[in-house]
Write a protein that holds these residues in place. Structure first.
Motif, PDB file in Angstrom:
ATOM      1  N   UNK A 135       0.853  -1.184   0.000  1.00 27.23           N
ATOM      2  CA  UNK A 135       0.000   0.000   0.000  1.00 27.23           C
ATOM      3  C   UNK A 135       0.889   1.233   0.000  1.00 27.23           C
ATOM      4  N   UNK A 136       0.761   2.090  -1.041  1.00 31.36           N
ATOM      5  CA  UNK A 136       1.532   3.312  -1.217  1.00 31.36           C
ATOM      6  C   UNK A 136       3.044   3.079  -1.171  1.00 31.36           C
ATOM      7  N   UNK A 137       3.582   2.207  -2.023  1.00 31.18           N
ATOM      8  CA  UNK A 137       5.045   2.045  -2.041  1.00 31.18           C
ATOM      9  C   UNK A 137       5.736   3.262  -2.645  1.00 31.18           C
ATOM     10  N   UNK A 138       6.868   3.627  -2.120  1.00 32.49           N
ATOM     11  CA  UNK A 138       7.691   4.702  -2.663  1.00 32.49           C
ATOM     12  C   UNK A 138       9.151   4.402  -2.356  1.00 32.49           C
ATOM     13  N   UNK A 139      10.036   4.900  -3.184  1.00 32.98           N
ATOM     14  CA  UNK A 139      11.455   4.611  -3.026  1.00 32.98           C
ATOM     15  C   UNK A 139      12.020   5.488  -1.915  1.00 32.98           C
ATOM     16  N   UNK A 140      12.587   4.841  -0.910  1.00 32.62           N
ATOM     17  CA  UNK A 140      13.142   5.575   0.230  1.00 32.62           C
ATOM     18  C   UNK A 140      14.595   5.947  -0.006  1.00 32.62           C
ATOM     19  N   UNK A 141      15.369   5.011  -0.532  1.00 35.72           N
ATOM     20  CA  UNK A 141      16.765   5.302  -0.888  1.00 35.72           C
ATOM     21  C   UNK A 141      17.312   4.185  -1.759  1.00 35.72           C
ATOM     22  N   UNK A 142      18.436   4.469  -2.421  1.00 35.87           N
ATOM     23  CA  UNK A 142      19.130   3.498  -3.249  1.00 35.87           C
ATOM     24  C   UNK A 142      20.200   2.837  -2.394  1.00 35.87           C
ATOM     25  N   UNK A 143      20.194   1.504  -2.345  1.00 34.55           N
ATOM     26  CA  UNK A 143      21.135   0.768  -1.506  1.00 34.55           C
ATOM     27  C   UNK A 143      22.302   0.236  -2.341  1.00 34.55           C
ATOM     28  N   UNK A 144      23.218   1.140  -2.740  1.00 37.59           N
ATOM     29  CA  UNK A 144      24.396   0.707  -3.482  1.00 37.59           C
ATOM     30  C   UNK A 144      25.303  -0.193  -2.645  1.00 37.59           C
ATOM     31  N   UNK A 145      25.124  -0.100  -1.329  1.00 36.54           N
ATOM     32  CA  UNK A 145      26.010  -0.825  -0.418  1.00 36.54           C
ATOM     33  C   UNK A 145      25.576  -2.270  -0.183  1.00 36.54           C
ATOM     34  N   UNK A 146      24.431  -2.670  -0.714  1.00 33.81           N
ATOM     35  CA  UNK A 146      23.864  -3.965  -0.371  1.00 33.81           C
ATOM     36  C   UNK A 146      23.818  -4.886  -1.591  1.00 33.81           C
ATOM     37  N   UNK A 147      24.374  -6.079  -1.502  1.00 28.04           N
ATOM     38  CA  UNK A 147      24.266  -7.035  -2.619  1.00 28.04           C
ATOM     39  C   UNK A 147      22.821  -7.482  -2.815  1.00 28.04           C
ATOM     40  N   UNK A 148      22.456  -7.767  -4.049  1.00 28.48           N
ATOM     41  CA  UNK A 148      21.079  -8.170  -4.353  1.00 28.48           C
ATOM     42  C   UNK A 148      20.681  -9.437  -3.608  1.00 28.48           C
ATOM     43  N   UNK A 149      21.652 -10.331  -3.392  1.00 26.81           N
ATOM     44  CA  UNK A 149      21.331 -11.587  -2.717  1.00 26.81           C
ATOM     45  C   UNK A 149      20.887 -11.374  -1.277  1.00 26.81           C
ATOM     46  N   UNK A 150      21.211 -10.209  -0.704  1.00 28.78           N
ATOM     47  CA  UNK A 150      20.852  -9.919   0.683  1.00 28.78           C
ATOM     48  C   UNK A 150      19.564  -9.107   0.800  1.00 28.78           C
ATOM     49  N   UNK A 151      18.850  -8.915  -0.314  1.00 37.95           N
ATOM     50  CA  UNK A 151      17.548  -8.226  -0.251  1.00 37.95           C
ATOM     51  C   UNK A 151      16.560  -9.092   0.519  1.00 37.95           C
ATOM     52  N   UNK A 152      15.445  -8.503   0.905  1.00 37.56           N
ATOM     53  CA  UNK A 152      14.478  -9.205   1.744  1.00 37.56           C
ATOM     54  C   UNK A 152      13.784 -10.337   0.999  1.00 37.56           C
ATOM     55  N   UNK A 153      13.274 -11.270   1.795  1.00 29.77           N
ATOM     56  CA  UNK A 153      12.498 -12.385   1.275  1.00 29.77           C
ATOM     57  C   UNK A 153      11.008 -12.061   1.334  1.00 29.77           C
TER      58      UNK A 153
END
Length: 530
Positions: free
Chosen positions: A503-521
């Protein structure tokens, strides 16, 4: 027609709100009836030509222009009317439109068109017109103006043009049909202000400012829940009931069950919700479902019996504006609250109740209550000054909205699409996903807001440099960039592969520091479902 086309073109290239108001005001003053009334109806979204839709314009254009060129141009420009107005190839020997072609004549013709006549007439108009007129015609006929002018701004221009009170304009607006000759007669002083005491008309809502970092004294302010539904106004007079949205749109047809149940002379302000199994507060739990449950009924002109049964609507009342013919808006909130609590019990209990007051020892205690409320139907709190009159618009210091802090999740960008308007040359709409337990990345949401111009340029460059596939206007990208996404809540959804909807998603920040494999499940988001 040329004057209207000139107005639209100038509005498109004008950024200043005050400059737009002046452009519209000057047009309304200098244009005769009924042309100015039809122009105002177009600007406020009150026109609907049933036989002319975007699909017709697209098919007509593809008969004159190479479809691939049209598709590529439409994708780059970001606006169909602008694309067609520039690409259209008139038939040889087509006569130009007369300089004195009236906007009212075009409107009359479009209203009278049958579906069989529409293609021939629209082609004839487009052949005869210059690009600026074609642009105006398509915007007018399809109703998709998108020129940075809201209905409220157009009404503001009308009020300023004729030195009228804007709230008074809002009050009479829904009782007058386009082309609004009675409205202009009132503005020019040749007729009195229209009166609509015997029909249900829209009254402007009182709105709230965000609380942000301020604190309030609870001896001066009352707190109540801010429900996550659709703010509505119900008005019953002379045997007729109307439901209006916050923008003044008539939504009665979408909620006949509520309209039929409101049969007492008066006007109330409240939140339109649907019943469900979602848990609410200790005082009002288990009745209001999430906004997702309400969405299926929004915008429908007819509602099936099945939908009325599966998603029954009700209104949680916030305030009362009229009790019978008595106008209560000048009374303080505490007095209106007493009148509301006496009024609502006279209505069917299965369709109406009163939003509960949230009791707290002090402001810090209230803050804890707010953060602890994670019901699917609660957005946060409303803080209302106890002595506040019901005043149209946002008035400083009167009402505050105090939304609960957003939820966040780290997601991987998967797809991108060009934006529209100012962002039409950028990839600015992003679909993002989270990981399943099987290691598959599935979409969980789409967002285009929350980023700065610098971040937009960075993301656009990333999309262009990391495209792995094209699907029409959509580009698939390498699954390497993580976005921290903020959203108000998350709900189960059968329409999405992931099984959830934000509900109402918006981009909070760009996570250049985080590998894609560590994104949430996905299961992390599932745990946030109320």
């Amino acid at each position: 027609m040329r004057a209207f086309a000139d107005l639209l073109e100038r509005l498109v290239y004008t950024r200043s709100r005050n400059a737009k108001i002046k452009l519209i005001a000057d047009y309304l003053i200098g244009t005769p009836d009924p042309d100015r009334g039809w122009a105002l109806a177009a600007l406020t979204g009150e026109l609907d030509f049933r036989t002319v839709k975007a699909g017709l314009i697209k098919s007509l254009t593809e008969e004159r222009v190479d479809p691939v060129l049209f598709k590529m141009s439409r994708s780059y420009v970001g606006d169909m009317a602008e694309t067609v107005s520039l690409l259209w190839e008139p038939r040889p020997g087509a006569e130009p439109a007369p300089q004195d072609l009236r906007l009212s004549s075009v409107v009359d013709r479009l209203m009278a068109l049958s579906r069989a006549e529409a293609p021939l007439q629209m082609s004839a108009y487009l052949d005869a017109m210059v690009p600026t007129e074609r642009f105006a015609l398509i915007k007018l006929a399809t109703g998709a103006l998108r020129i940075g002018v809201s209905a409220r701004l157009a009404k503001t221009a009308l009020a300023q043009a004729f030195a009228l009170d804007l709230d008074a304009v809002e009050e009479v607006w829904h009782g007058i049909d386009a082309p609004y000759t009675a409205l202009f007669a009132w503005g020019e002083g040749t007729a009195p202000q229209p009166s609509h005491e015997d029909i249900p008309v829209f009254r402007p809502f009182m709105l709230a400012h965000p609380l942000e970092d301020a604190r309030v004294d609870l001896s001066q302010y009352a707190a109540e829940w801010k429900w996550d539904g659709v703010r509505v106004q119900l008005n019953h007079v002379n045997g007729e009931t109307k439901l209006f949205s916050r923008t003044g749109d008539d939504v009665t047809a979408s909620f006949p069950d509520v309209a039929d149940a409101f049969q007492i002379h008066g006007v109330i302000d409240g939140e339109l919700l649907v019943k469900g199994d979602a848990q609410g507060t200790a005082d009002q739990g288990g009745e209001a479902a999430s906004f997702n449950a309400l969405q299926q009924r929004l915008g429908r002109k007819t509602v099936s019996k099945k939908m009325l049964t599966e998603a029954p609507a009700f209104v949680r009342a916030y305030d009362i504006l009229f009790d019978g013919a008595e106008d209560l808006r000048a009374l303080p909130w505490e007095e209106r609250r007493r009148r509301l609590e006496a009024f609502v019990p006279r209505l069917p209990a299965e369709r109406f109740d009163v939003s509960a007051i949230v009791e707290a020892d002090d402001f810090d205690h209230l803050a804890k209550i707010r953060e602890g409320a994670r019901s699917a139907a609660i957005e946060g709190l409303m803080l209302k000054r106890r002595d506040s009159a019901y005043i149209a618009g946002r008035k400083v210091g009167q009402w505050y909205k105090w939304k609960r802090d957003p939820l966040t999740a780290d997601c991987v960008i998967m797809y991108a699409q060009r934006g529209s308007g100012r962002r039409s040359s950028y990839f600015s709409d992003y679909t993002f996903g989270c990981w399943t337990e099987a290691g598959e990345l599935v979409p969980v949401g789409k967002a285009y807001s929350g980023i700065t111009d610098e971040e937009l340029r960075f993301l656009d460059k990333f999309v262009r440099g990391n495209t792995t596939g094209r699907f029409g206007p959509v580009r698939e990208v390498e699954k390497t960039l993580v976005l921290e996404v903020a959203f108000d809540s998350v709900h189960s959804s059968k329409r999405h592969k992931s099984g959830i909807a934000m509900r109402f998603p918006r981009i909070h920040r760009i996570r250049n520091d985080k590998p894609a494999a560590e994104a949430d499940r996905v299961r992390t988001l599932e745990a946030m479902i109320d």
